[in-house]
Design a protein around this motif. Structure first.
Motif, PDB file in Angstrom:
ATOM      1  N   GLY A  57     -38.587  37.631-115.261  1.00  0.00           N
ATOM      2  CA  GLY A  57     -39.503  38.045-114.085  1.00  0.00           C
ATOM      3  C   GLY A  57     -39.007  38.673-112.919  1.00  0.00           C
ATOM      4  O   GLY A  57     -39.897  38.689-112.195  1.00  0.00           O
ATOM      5  N   ALA A  58     -37.809  39.297-113.196  1.00  0.00           N
ATOM      6  CA  ALA A  58     -37.241  39.619-112.070  1.00  0.00           C
ATOM      7  C   ALA A  58     -36.756  40.985-112.357  1.00  0.00           C
ATOM      8  O   ALA A  58     -35.992  41.375-113.159  1.00  0.00           O
ATOM      9  N   PRO A  59     -37.307  42.357-112.015  1.00  0.00           N
ATOM     10  CA  PRO A  59     -36.827  43.516-112.495  1.00  0.00           C
ATOM     11  C   PRO A  59     -35.428  43.956-111.870  1.00  0.00           C
ATOM     12  O   PRO A  59     -34.893  44.867-112.393  1.00  0.00           O
ATOM     13  N   TYR A  60     -35.102  43.496-110.770  1.00  0.00           N
ATOM     14  CA  TYR A  60     -33.828  43.819-110.049  1.00  0.00           C
ATOM     15  C   TYR A  60     -32.920  42.497-109.917  1.00  0.00           C
ATOM     16  O   TYR A  60     -31.899  42.597-109.306  1.00  0.00           O
ATOM     17  N   GLY A  61     -33.149  41.555-110.698  1.00  0.00           N
ATOM     18  CA  GLY A  61     -32.383  40.401-110.482  1.00  0.00           C
ATOM     19  C   GLY A  61     -32.567  39.328-109.450  1.00  0.00           C
ATOM     20  O   GLY A  61     -33.608  39.360-108.588  1.00  0.00           O
ATOM     21  N   ALA A  62     -31.456  38.578-109.036  1.00  0.00           N
ATOM     22  CA  ALA A  62     -31.534  37.844-107.989  1.00  0.00           C
ATOM     23  C   ALA A  62     -30.473  38.248-106.806  1.00  0.00           C
ATOM     24  O   ALA A  62     -29.146  38.536-107.401  1.00  0.00           O
ATOM     25  N   HIS A  63     -30.602  38.003-105.721  1.00  0.00           N
ATOM     26  CA  HIS A  63     -29.461  38.443-104.642  1.00  0.00           C
ATOM     27  C   HIS A  63     -29.413  37.363-103.614  1.00  0.00           C
ATOM     28  O   HIS A  63     -29.977  36.243-103.619  1.00  0.00           O
ATOM     29  N   THR A  64     -28.214  37.670-102.820  1.00  0.00           N
ATOM     30  CA  THR A  64     -27.977  36.621-101.806  1.00  0.00           C
ATOM     31  C   THR A  64     -27.532  37.315-100.510  1.00  0.00           C
ATOM     32  O   THR A  64     -27.001  38.460-100.425  1.00  0.00           O
ATOM     33  N   ILE A  65     -28.355  36.636 -99.473  1.00  0.00           N
ATOM     34  CA  ILE A  65     -27.969  37.262 -98.189  1.00  0.00           C
ATOM     35  C   ILE A  65     -26.959  36.125 -97.547  1.00  0.00           C
ATOM     36  O   ILE A  65     -27.229  35.121 -97.257  1.00  0.00           O
ATOM     37  N   VAL A  66     -25.533  36.959 -97.541  1.00  0.00           N
ATOM     38  CA  VAL A  66     -24.397  35.971 -97.181  1.00  0.00           C
ATOM     39  C   VAL A  66     -23.844  36.070 -95.711  1.00  0.00           C
ATOM     40  O   VAL A  66     -23.462  37.260 -95.636  1.00  0.00           O
ATOM     41  N   THR A  67     -23.748  34.982 -94.836  1.00  0.00           N
ATOM     42  CA  THR A  67     -23.066  35.349 -93.652  1.00  0.00           C
ATOM     43  C   THR A  67     -21.634  34.459 -93.725  1.00  0.00           C
ATOM     44  O   THR A  67     -21.848  33.452 -94.316  1.00  0.00           O
ATOM     45  N   PRO A  68     -20.788  35.049 -92.817  1.00  0.00           N
ATOM     46  CA  PRO A  68     -19.533  33.918 -92.825  1.00  0.00           C
ATOM     47  C   PRO A  68     -20.117  32.811 -91.942  1.00  0.00           C
ATOM     48  O   PRO A  68     -21.307  32.910 -91.243  1.00  0.00           O
ATOM     49  N   ASN A  69     -19.685  31.694 -91.935  1.00  0.00           N
ATOM     50  CA  ASN A  69     -19.760  30.527 -90.969  1.00  0.00           C
ATOM     51  C   ASN A  69     -20.230  30.857 -89.539  1.00  0.00           C
ATOM     52  O   ASN A  69     -21.030  30.124 -88.879  1.00  0.00           O
ATOM     53  N   ASP A  70     -19.511  31.850 -88.999  1.00  0.00           N
ATOM     54  CA  ASP A  70     -19.948  32.276 -87.690  1.00  0.00           C
ATOM     55  C   ASP A  70     -21.133  32.970 -87.371  1.00  0.00           C
ATOM     56  O   ASP A  70     -21.530  33.021 -86.443  1.00  0.00           O
ATOM     57  N   GLY A  71     -21.685  33.613 -88.565  1.00  0.00           N
ATOM     58  CA  GLY A  71     -23.037  34.202 -88.512  1.00  0.00           C
ATOM     59  C   GLY A  71     -23.121  35.440 -87.986  1.00  0.00           C
ATOM     60  O   GLY A  71     -23.920  35.791 -87.588  1.00  0.00           O
ATOM     61  N   GLN A  72     -21.739  36.062 -87.859  1.00  0.00           N
ATOM     62  CA  GLN A  72     -21.681  37.255 -86.773  1.00  0.00           C
ATOM     63  C   GLN A  72     -21.564  38.741 -87.656  1.00  0.00           C
ATOM     64  O   GLN A  72     -21.704  39.665 -87.279  1.00  0.00           O
ATOM     65  N   GLY A  91     -28.921  41.134-112.524  1.00  0.00           N
ATOM     66  CA  GLY A  91     -29.822  40.696-113.592  1.00  0.00           C
ATOM     67  C   GLY A  91     -29.494  39.112-113.687  1.00  0.00           C
ATOM     68  O   GLY A  91     -28.355  38.643-113.550  1.00  0.00           O
ATOM     69  N   VAL A  92     -30.302  38.764-114.300  1.00  0.00           N
ATOM     70  CA  VAL A  92     -30.582  37.224-114.433  1.00  0.00           C
ATOM     71  C   VAL A  92     -30.520  37.126-116.098  1.00  0.00           C
ATOM     72  O   VAL A  92     -31.092  37.736-116.800  1.00  0.00           O
ATOM     73  N   HIS A  93     -29.330  36.442-116.416  1.00  0.00           N
ATOM     74  CA  HIS A  93     -29.068  36.324-118.128  1.00  0.00           C
ATOM     75  C   HIS A  93     -30.190  35.233-118.708  1.00  0.00           C
ATOM     76  O   HIS A  93     -30.717  34.482-117.831  1.00  0.00           O
ATOM     77  N   THR A  97     -31.044  30.338-114.207  1.00  0.00           N
ATOM     78  CA  THR A  97     -31.955  30.261-112.780  1.00  0.00           C
ATOM     79  C   THR A  97     -31.522  31.479-112.029  1.00  0.00           C
ATOM     80  O   THR A  97     -30.677  31.997-112.134  1.00  0.00           O
ATOM     81  N   TYR A  98     -32.706  31.625-111.185  1.00  0.00           N
ATOM     82  CA  TYR A  98     -32.384  32.780-110.210  1.00  0.00           C
ATOM     83  C   TYR A  98     -31.125  32.331-109.199  1.00  0.00           C
ATOM     84  O   TYR A  98     -30.486  33.228-109.033  1.00  0.00           O
ATOM     85  N   GLU A  99     -31.061  31.236-108.848  1.00  0.00           N
ATOM     86  CA  GLU A  99     -29.900  30.659-107.861  1.00  0.00           C
ATOM     87  C   GLU A  99     -28.513  31.038-108.769  1.00  0.00           C
ATOM     88  O   GLU A  99     -27.593  31.478-108.052  1.00  0.00           O
ATOM     89  N   ARG A 100     -28.472  30.483-109.785  1.00  0.00           N
ATOM     90  CA  ARG A 100     -27.445  30.549-110.510  1.00  0.00           C
ATOM     91  C   ARG A 100     -26.908  31.998-110.842  1.00  0.00           C
ATOM     92  O   ARG A 100     -25.596  32.418-110.784  1.00  0.00           O
ATOM     93  N   ALA A 101     -27.979  32.928-110.901  1.00  0.00           N
ATOM     94  CA  ALA A 101     -27.351  34.446-111.288  1.00  0.00           C
ATOM     95  C   ALA A 101     -27.164  34.926-109.791  1.00  0.00           C
ATOM     96  O   ALA A 101     -25.981  35.599-109.880  1.00  0.00           O
ATOM     97  N   ALA A 102     -27.651  34.721-108.967  1.00  0.00           N
ATOM     98  CA  ALA A 102     -27.064  35.038-107.543  1.00  0.00           C
ATOM     99  C   ALA A 102     -25.661  34.436-107.233  1.00  0.00           C
ATOM    100  O   ALA A 102     -24.823  35.468-107.106  1.00  0.00           O
TER     101      ALA A 102
END
Length: 187
Positions: A57-72, A91-93, A97-102
């Motif tokens: 369902g996802a041409p480019y897989g699943a991604h994460t926007i990750v910030t350190p706990n301070d959010g800076q 890519g998603v195997h 799930t999308y989250e597990r792939a991310a």
């Protein structure tokens, strides 16, 4: 004798799969931002992306926007294949799930683990090549971490660097820079 063009059928199957995954993600996650994007590609790339959509369902897989706990800052990785800074992901195997792939991709591309807080955005990606059209989903999860030391261990060899960037100082060659800024302002 007429040759049947299987690319039309592949595009149709991909669109059906994308529709199923879009509704599944919509039911599974509460609030998230939505975006739309159009990618015009060559025929060979269209076939590759449509096949990925049929598979996950996802041409480019699943991604994460990750910030350190301070959010800076926000984590970006250097993807040599597209020659841009991007959010970690891929890519998603099959049966993943999308989250597990991310989660897996974040660990491979930056060497860190994070606490996931849900879906930040879901982009509907329209893909065109000449008269061929299909679409897929691009899920981006939101996560935080207390780990700031980064280690690239990408088995695909596409990621050459990982760095933290202040949201006001994103590199000019950041993929989907405006969309990323909008997400950072709202998360």
């Amino acid at each position: 004798m007429t040759t049947v063009n299987d690319l039309w059928f592949l595009a149709d199957r991909a669109s059906q799969r994308a529709e199923q995954r879009y509704h599944r993600v919509s039911r599974e996650y509460g609030e998230y931002h939505t975006f739309e994007r159009l990618d015009t590609v060559r025929r060979r790339r269209f076939r590759t992306l449509a096949t990925r959509i049929v598979d996950s369902g996802a041409p480019y897989g699943a991604h994460t926007i990750v910030t350190p706990n301070d959010g800076q800052s926000v984590l970006l990785v250097r993807h040599d294949g597209v020659d841009k800074w991007v959010l970690p992901g891929g890519g998603v195997h099959r049966d993943e799930t999308y989250e597990r792939a991310a989660v897996r991709e974040l660990h491979e591309e930056a060497g860190i683990d994070a606490q996931y807080e849900g879906l930040a955005s879901l982009t509907r990606v329209q893909i065109r090549s000449g008269n061929y059209n299909t679409w897929g989903v691009l899920p981006v999860f939101e996560a935080q971490t207390n780990v700031t030391a980064l280690t690239v261990n990408d088995p695909d060899g596409e990621i050459s660097d990982a760095q933290w960037f202040h949201p006001d100082s994103l590199p000019e060659d950041t993929r989907d820079r405006a969309q990323l800024r909008e997400l950072l302002e709202q998360t």
